[in-house]
Every structure is written in C-alpha cells, then in structure tokens.
Design an enzyme around this catalytic site. Sequence first.
Site, PDB file in Angstrom:
ATOM      1  CG  HIS A  83      39.871 -17.141 -47.303  1.00  0.00           C
ATOM      2  ND1 HIS A  83      39.771 -18.522 -47.355  1.00  0.00           N
ATOM      3  CD2 HIS A  83      41.063 -16.841 -47.885  1.00  0.00           C
ATOM      4  CE1 HIS A  83      40.851 -19.018 -47.928  1.00  0.00           C
ATOM      5  NE2 HIS A  83      41.653 -18.021 -48.260  1.00  0.00           N
ATOM      6  CE1 TYR A 100      42.349 -10.704 -40.128  1.00  0.00           C
ATOM      7  CE2 TYR A 100      43.969 -10.577 -41.905  1.00  0.00           C
ATOM      8  CZ  TYR A 100      43.647 -10.486 -40.554  1.00  0.00           C
ATOM      9  OH  TYR A 100      44.623 -10.190 -39.638  1.00  0.00           O
ATOM     10  CB  THR A 101      36.350 -15.225 -43.176  1.00  0.00           C
ATOM     11  OG1 THR A 101      37.237 -16.283 -43.532  1.00  0.00           O
ATOM     12  CG2 THR A 101      34.943 -15.556 -43.673  1.00  0.00           C
ATOM     13  CB  CYS A 255      38.262 -22.431 -38.540  1.00  0.00           C
ATOM     14  SG  CYS A 255      39.302 -21.101 -39.191  1.00  0.00           S
TER      15      CYS A 255
END
Length: 281
Positions: A83, A100-101, A255
């Site tokens: 990320h 954030y990915t 996740c």
Amino acid sequence: MSNEIIQMVDKATQLGLGLAFVVLVTGTVYIWYSNRKPTTVLRPDKWLKFKLAKKEQVSHNVVKLHFALPTPKSVLGLPIGQHISCMGFDTDGAEVVRPYTPTTLDSDVGFFELVVKVYKEGKLSAYFGRMKEGDYLSVKGPKGRFHYKPNQVRAFGMIAGGTGITPMYQVARAILENPEDKTKIYLIYANVTYDDILLKEDLDRFAMDYPDQFKVYYVLNQPPVQWNGGVGYVSKGMMEANCPPPADDVQILRCGPPPMNKAIAGHCDALGYTKEMQFQF
C-alpha cells in the site's frame, strides 16, 4: 559532364545521405523510447504530489480517484499486495496520514486509482470527498509486509470487510491477469448493506471470466429481501464452506475492521490454519 551537373548530383547525394541519417536517428530514438522500461515513481522516504485528473462518484459515499503520474510512461512502482501512505488535511488544516491500497497495478501505465468510501467522521476519507479535479495528493511508499510471487501458494482464502477489499482486489487482479499464475482464489466479502459492496461489478466479472479460479461469497448484515448470500457476520461455518481447507500450500488473507480481524483469526485457529497459513493486512 558539365560542372553544373556534377554539383547538382553532389548536392542530391548529400541531401539523400542527410535524409537517410535523419531517418536512421529518428528510428533508433523511437525504438529506444518504445522499448525502454517504464519509470517507477514511488519513493519510500519522500512525499510526492500527484494531480487528481478525474473524480468519479461511484455511489452516494464512494468515489473513484484517478491520479496522473509524471509521464504517460510512468508507473507507480507498487509491489502486489502493498500500500501507499496518503497525506491530506482535516477541516482544521492539520495533516492527516492514512494507508490506502490502489486498485491499479503497474500494468496500468501513466496513472493510479483509489476507490474510497467517504465517511463524514473520517479525517482523510472526508478530505478525499472534498478533493476536486486539479488538486494534488501527497503520497509515499511502498509500504507493507506482504510479498507475492506467482504460484507461491496453491490457493488463497480471502476474508475482507468493507474497504478491506482493496488489497484483496489488487492481489486477485494480478493473479487473474497473469496466464502463468494458476493460484485459486476463494473470497468472502462482508458488508453492512448491499450498497456498501465495493467493486462488485469487477468481482462478479472475475467470477464469470475465471470460474475455475475465482469464487466470491458475499455476506451482509442487513441484506435485501431477495438475497442468496450470507447473512450476519462471517462465521466459522461460512469459512469452512467457502475457503480451501488447511494445507501447507494454502494461505488465508484477512483485511477488515479490528473486531472482524480478531474474530476471523479465532475462526482460523479453530479450523486448523496454522499461524504460517494466515496473513493480516
């Protein structure tokens, strides 16, 4: 032959040679430019600014943000499953940093995208909601402990909640777009309502295009009347029915919100998945 004719022939020869040289140089430059590797731009120790080129309102509280990279040949340079750190500002002007990915891969050249759920109380997600095309986002990376190479396991069981789908989506897309990668993917994706499901169109397309390699099972706390997925929280029974059983060549990825991650870890232990078979983003 007169001197005038000889001079004309010499000039024509020189012109022809000059044009040939220009064509040769231009062709060489073109071939070099076309074949050179894309430039990676991410720096783990330096904040870089990227322009928001396009903002799309996906739903009432979800936005897709398309950021331009420095050149059309640039790639972000983010390893699969890792990320980036994003820096924005809250309503008081204070800096806010969150991970954030991106949903894009390095096969997407010249840009990267974030799919973000905007929460009124979320300091950075609200900043994303306020961003306008032409604004800049500061980014640093890559970050993360996950390292992936094709076929490193026979199968992944993926358990995602809410925005926790983005690293799963990134890994799944990388696997499915690589014909040499035979890894199977079993995804359980949990949300509160149907409208909360992110990237559903893409996930359903994966399931349709790769029926022997990708399976998805949706779980909702508040399902609509017509619903054939799971209801409530992700349970041990749901995992047993929709994930590959424990094996040395299987890994369970999770996740989601902290309470969910804790519950899934307990289910994994109860089902016989060793610590080596589990990874939490």
